[in-house]
Write a protein that holds these residues in place. Structure first.
Motif, short mmCIF file in Angstrom:
data_model
loop_
_atom_site.label_atom_id
_atom_site.label_comp_id
_atom_site.label_asym_id
_atom_site.label_seq_id
_atom_site.Cartn_x
_atom_site.Cartn_y
_atom_site.Cartn_z
N SER A 606 0.85 -1.18 0.00
CA SER A 606 0.00 0.00 0.00
C SER A 606 0.89 1.23 0.00
CB SER A 606 -0.92 0.01 1.22
OG SER A 606 -1.75 1.15 1.21
N VAL A 607 0.79 2.04 -1.06
CA VAL A 607 1.62 3.24 -1.20
C VAL A 607 0.70 4.44 -1.40
CG1 VAL A 607 3.46 4.36 -2.51
CG2 VAL A 607 3.45 1.86 -2.28
N LYS A 608 0.62 5.28 -0.38
CA LYS A 608 -0.21 6.49 -0.42
C LYS A 608 -1.65 6.16 -0.80
CE LYS A 608 3.60 9.66 -1.47
NZ LYS A 608 4.13 10.69 -2.42
N GLY A 609 -2.18 5.11 -0.21
CA GLY A 609 -3.57 4.75 -0.44
C GLY A 609 -3.81 3.89 -1.66
N LYS A 610 -2.76 3.64 -2.46
CA LYS A 610 -2.89 2.80 -3.64
C LYS A 610 -2.27 1.44 -3.38
CE LYS A 610 -2.43 6.64 -6.93
NZ LYS A 610 -1.70 7.11 -8.12
N TYR A 611 -2.86 0.42 -3.96
CA TYR A 611 -2.28 -0.91 -3.89
C TYR A 611 -1.33 -1.09 -5.06
CZ TYR A 611 -6.02 -1.93 -0.52
OH TYR A 611 -6.85 -1.91 0.56
N LYS A 612 -0.06 -1.30 -4.72
CA LYS A 612 1.00 -1.40 -5.72
C LYS A 612 1.49 -2.83 -5.82
CE LYS A 612 4.15 0.32 -8.55
NZ LYS A 612 3.80 0.92 -9.84
N VAL A 613 1.34 -3.43 -7.00
CA VAL A 613 1.78 -4.81 -7.22
C VAL A 613 3.28 -4.81 -7.49
CG1 VAL A 613 1.52 -6.88 -8.64
CG2 VAL A 613 -0.47 -5.45 -8.12
N ARG A 614 4.00 -5.64 -6.75
CA ARG A 614 5.43 -5.82 -6.97
C ARG A 614 5.64 -7.17 -7.65
NH1 ARG A 614 6.97 -0.66 -6.20
NH2 ARG A 614 6.46 0.11 -4.10
N TYR A 615 6.31 -7.14 -8.79
CA TYR A 615 6.51 -8.36 -9.58
C TYR A 615 7.88 -8.97 -9.30
CZ TYR A 615 2.28 -7.31 -12.17
OH TYR A 615 0.96 -7.08 -12.52
N GLU A 616 7.98 -10.26 -9.51
CA GLU A 616 9.28 -10.94 -9.39
C GLU A 616 10.25 -10.42 -10.44
OE1 GLU A 616 10.11 -12.92 -7.07
OE2 GLU A 616 8.29 -13.80 -6.25
N GLY A 617 9.74 -10.10 -11.61
CA GLY A 617 10.54 -9.53 -12.69
C GLY A 617 9.85 -8.30 -13.25
N ALA A 618 9.81 -8.22 -14.56
CA ALA A 618 9.16 -7.07 -15.20
C ALA A 618 7.65 -7.15 -15.05
CB ALA A 618 9.54 -7.03 -16.69
N ALA A 619 7.01 -5.97 -14.98
CA ALA A 619 5.55 -5.89 -14.93
C ALA A 619 4.99 -5.86 -16.35
CB ALA A 619 5.14 -4.63 -14.19
N PRO A 620 3.74 -6.25 -16.53
CA PRO A 620 3.13 -6.12 -17.86
C PRO A 620 3.11 -4.65 -18.29
CG PRO A 620 1.75 -7.43 -16.39
CD PRO A 620 2.81 -6.81 -15.54
N ASN A 621 3.55 -4.37 -19.49
CA ASN A 621 3.54 -3.01 -20.02
C ASN A 621 2.37 -2.88 -20.99
OD1 ASN A 621 3.98 -0.46 -20.97
ND2 ASN A 621 5.91 -0.92 -22.00
N CYS A 622 1.21 -2.56 -20.45
CA CYS A 622 0.01 -2.56 -21.27
C CYS A 622 -0.02 -1.43 -22.29
CB CYS A 622 -1.22 -2.49 -20.37
SG CYS A 622 -1.42 -3.93 -19.30
N LYS A 623 0.89 -0.48 -22.17
CA LYS A 623 0.96 0.61 -23.14
C LYS A 623 1.81 0.25 -24.36
CE LYS A 623 0.39 4.14 -19.56
NZ LYS A 623 1.00 5.32 -18.89
N ALA A 624 2.57 -0.82 -24.25
CA ALA A 624 3.46 -1.21 -25.35
C ALA A 624 2.63 -1.78 -26.52
CB ALA A 624 4.46 -2.25 -24.88
N CYS A 629 -3.31 -6.65 -23.09
CA CYS A 629 -3.59 -6.99 -21.70
C CYS A 629 -5.03 -7.43 -21.43
CB CYS A 629 -3.26 -5.79 -20.81
SG CYS A 629 -1.48 -5.58 -20.53
N ASN A 630 -5.93 -7.31 -22.39
CA ASN A 630 -7.34 -7.58 -22.08
C ASN A 630 -7.66 -9.08 -22.08
OD1 ASN A 630 -7.13 -7.92 -24.88
ND2 ASN A 630 -9.23 -7.19 -25.24
N THR A 631 -6.90 -9.84 -21.32
CA THR A 631 -7.17 -11.27 -21.26
C THR A 631 -8.47 -11.58 -20.52
OG1 THR A 631 -5.58 -11.33 -19.42
CG2 THR A 631 -4.81 -12.13 -21.56
N ASP A 632 -8.99 -10.62 -19.71
CA ASP A 632 -10.30 -10.86 -19.10
C ASP A 632 -11.38 -10.99 -20.15
OD1 ASP A 632 -10.22 -8.13 -19.81
OD2 ASP A 632 -11.41 -7.51 -18.08
N ALA A 633 -11.35 -10.11 -21.16
CA ALA A 633 -12.33 -10.18 -22.25
C ALA A 633 -12.01 -11.33 -23.20
CB ALA A 633 -12.34 -8.86 -23.02
N GLN A 634 -10.73 -11.54 -23.49
CA GLN A 634 -10.36 -12.62 -24.42
C GLN A 634 -10.78 -13.97 -23.87
OE1 GLN A 634 -8.88 -11.95 -27.56
NE2 GLN A 634 -9.70 -14.02 -27.81
N ALA A 635 -10.70 -14.15 -22.57
CA ALA A 635 -11.12 -15.40 -21.95
C ALA A 635 -12.59 -15.68 -22.24
CB ALA A 635 -10.89 -15.33 -20.43
N VAL A 636 -13.42 -14.67 -22.12
CA VAL A 636 -14.86 -14.84 -22.35
C VAL A 636 -15.15 -15.04 -23.83
CG1 VAL A 636 -17.11 -13.76 -22.08
CG2 VAL A 636 -15.39 -13.50 -20.29
#
Length: 661
Positions: A606-624, A629-636
């Motif tokens: 928790s960083v300044k009220g936000k939940y910050k995910v820490r990854y073992e390696g690189a984080a997903p770069n959804c802007k690239a 990143c929309n695997t929630d929709a792709q799954a359906v």
């Protein structure tokens, strides 16, 4: 004038800047008419719906921006003809919610909303769905201010110099003539003065992760400080334009002295009795709430969702700014073409006589009105924006014989104790996808069940052809990625109890309400609108055709498929955050160069009220450009395309929600 410092400091500064002036009221009483909308969510086109005309079920369309425009202009014209003081306000969350937004982001909202003649808009949580640079562009392009008195943008690189994001605005009225007031130390004489201030969610970083370095302050303290400062300056008529939910509006009204009217949003509450057309009565329109001083009262309104309705309220004040009367109603805006079938086939269209009967019925009701679309706005949508949207929908993946209803909280808007029929389909799809060979090869985990928050689902599944874009652009448009999270059964039990419990109060934000795939539960309310208990939670260990249900075990670890937003604990799914604070075996999933890729999670902070995910390696770069990143929709999409050529509700229920009488 830039307002970016915390409100309390602002109030002190203004209070010391000059002597208080008490304007002379032009009359002993003053009446203001306020038209209002909220949670329009980029529903520029009408929403397919239905209502009952006497005993006849009518399939119709409600709203859309061109209909809102028509009715707003009618209200304005009436006010002008009667020389009535008038404001038109938006309770926030104009963004997100349709394919138009996915393609045009904030630009189309800026274009169309600026044509409506709005006087102000609240800052909603979905206005933070992109990033603050794009929000800043939107606020710069619109011709009305966005209001939030409890935010501090001074540390945010994108918003710190934004002059159209303000804590409040003040208007001077002489009948229908309206003039903005910018100098509070030189208020105009012999005018009726009205201040409108904004309130945003104080826990915004937990609900909208893309808030940058904007700080959000306590709603009650900021509201009281704002009201006190305005009244010290001699402005006695005060409106709060909020995006915090109807239940929270009522709570704020009970804790703050001096707010005359709250125009709200966020909970999507269509206040008023709509049982005359087969809809719900979800709360009192223009409910009066006594302030903590035991003397003054606050009138509270809200106008539903998805640009389907518009509210209009008349508020009368005495010379001291005390509300002496507050009355009005919401009106659903319908078309005049009706069908017997949700598929709306040509042969199910109402005959001329049947249509006339419905028209006569509608004309006799106050809270529904046949409203033509404003022609210029409809032409603009169809010519400038619609072609790209139509092209983006992709291939047909299923046929839907009958509309499948999504309602966030079971029992609302005529639904039964099981609630949404859409959410279980999506959860089943995400469970199916997470257990496919492709995904299991990446995660190394077999999923036991899935969970989904009702607020991430934006609409019903309409009858007819169903395309890929109906899911990715409209139904679950947030481009979240799927996560597989190993957690103890006790965490899931705590999650269900806390999230359902938080939705019990009337008018509460029900977006956090949980549904599941291959899991079911029953919750019974024990004290109306206040408390309840979780009766049981069971995991499906059989098949959909032959389900076998096994009690959830508190000490057993389950692998759960959830989108990353909820898996992180956002929107009140806090037990999942707590379970991952020290360490997490979670795996997030996105496509990189069209190859499904795992992103192992180390923990969440928790960083300044936000939940910050820490990854073992690189984080997903959804802007690239190479990352999707929309695997929630792709799954359906994959689940429906491969398993359900004819899409219907599941043959078993996942939620039973027993409300107290």
């Amino acid at each position: 004038m830039t307002f970016s410092k915390p409100l309390v400091a602002l109030a002190v500064t203004l209070a010391l800047a000059g002597c208080s002036q008490t304007p002379t009221e032009s009359n002993d009483s003053f009446t203001l008419t306020v038209a209002h909308i909220n949670d329009t969510h980029s529903n520029f086109d009408p929403v397919k719906s239905s209502f009952k005309a006497n005993d006849t079920l009518v399939y119709n369309e409600f709203g859309g921006y061109p209909r809102l425009q028509t009715m707003a202009e009618e209200y304005k014209a009436d006010a002008k003809a009667d020389n009535k003081s008038f404001l038109f306000l938006h309770g926030g969350d104009a963004w997100q919610g349709s394919a138009y937004f996915k393609i045009n982001e904030g630009a189309m909202n800026a274009d169309l909303l600026s044509r409506m003649g709005l006087d102000a808009m609240a800052l909603g949580n979905h206005e933070f769905d992109l990033n603050n640079a794009k929000l800043n562009t939107f606020i710069s392009e619109i011709n009305f201010p966005v209001l939030a008195a409890n935010v501090d943008t001074s540390k945010d690189a994108d918003l710190k110099n934004q002059t159209n994001l303000k804590p409040f605005v003040v208007f001077a009225f002489d009948g229908n003539k309206k003039t903005p007031v910018t100098d509070l130390n030189n208020l105009p004489k012999d005018k009726d003065l009205v201040a409108v201030f904004g309130l945003a969610l104080e826990d915004m970083p937990n609900l909208a992760p893309n808030t940058g370095n904007v700080e959000f302050h306590d709603m009650v303290k900021s509201a009281q400080a704002t009201v006190d400062m305005l009244k010290a300056k001699g402005i006695n008529n005060v409106i709060a334009l909020t995006h915090i939910g109807n239940a929270v509006d009522l709570d704020v009204a009970s804790k703050v002295n001096g707010i005359d009217l709250i125009v709200g949003g966020h909970s999507h509450t269509l206040l008023g009795d709509f049982t005359n057309i087969g809809h719900d009565h979800t709360g009192t329109y223009a409910q009066m709430v006594t302030n903590p001083n035991g003397l003054s009262q606050t009138c509270v309104v809200q106008a539903g969702q998805y640009a389907q309705a518009i509210g209009e309220v008349d508020v009368s004040f005495d010379a001291q700014g005390t509300v002496t009367n507050c009355a009005g109603l919401n009106t659903l805006l319908t078309n005049d073409e009706y069908f017997h079938s949700p598929m709306r086939e040509a042969d199910s269209k109402f005959s001329a006589k049947e249509t006339a009967d419905v028209v006569n019925f509608v004309e006799g009701e106050e809270n529904i009105a046949i409203t033509a679309e404003e022609a210029a706005m409809r032409q603009l949508i169809d010519s400038k924006y619609k072609p790209a949207v139509d092209k983006a929908y992709g291939k047909v993946i299923a046929q839907v014989p009958t509309e499948i209803i999504h309602e966030r909280r079971p029992g609302d808007k005529g639904t039964d104790a099981h609630g949404s029929d859409v959410a279980p389909i999506l959860a089943a799809g995400q469970y199916y996808w997470a257990n496919s060979p492709e995904v299991q090869a990446v995660t190394g985990m077999k999923v036991d069940f899935s969970l989904i928050g009702a607020g991430g689902i934006r609409k019903n599944i309409e009858a007819g052809e169903y395309r890929e874009g109906n899911i990715a652009l409209e139904l679950i448009p947030f481009s979240n990625f799927m996560s597989v999270v190993p957690v103890k059964g006790k965490v899931i039990r705590d999650l269900l109890e806390s999230t359902v419990g938080a939705t019990l109060p009337e008018g509460s934000h029900a977006g956090k309400f949980p549904y599941g795939g291959h899991i079911r539960y029953q919750f019974t309310e024990t004290t109306p609108r206040k408390a309840g208990k979780l009766d049981f939670v069971e995991v499906m260990t059989g098949t959909a055709e032959k389900p076998v249900w096994t009690a959830l075990q508190d000490n057993k670890t389950y692998n759960v498929a959830i989108n990353n937003y909820n898996a992180t604990g956002n929107d009140g799914w806090t037990p999942l955050f707590n379970a991952q604070k020290k360490d997490s075996g979670r795996v997030d999933l996105a496509y990189v160069n069209e190859k499904l890729t795992a992103f192992p999670v180390k923990n969440i902070e928790s960083v300044k009220g936000k939940y910050k995910v820490r990854y073992e390696g690189a984080a997903p770069n959804c802007k690239a450009e190479n990352t999707r990143c929309n695997t929630d929709a792709q799954a359906v999409i994959d689940y429906i395309a491969e398993n359900t050529p004819v899409l219907k509700p599941l043959n078993y229920e996942v939620v039973t929600f027993n409300r107290a009488n």
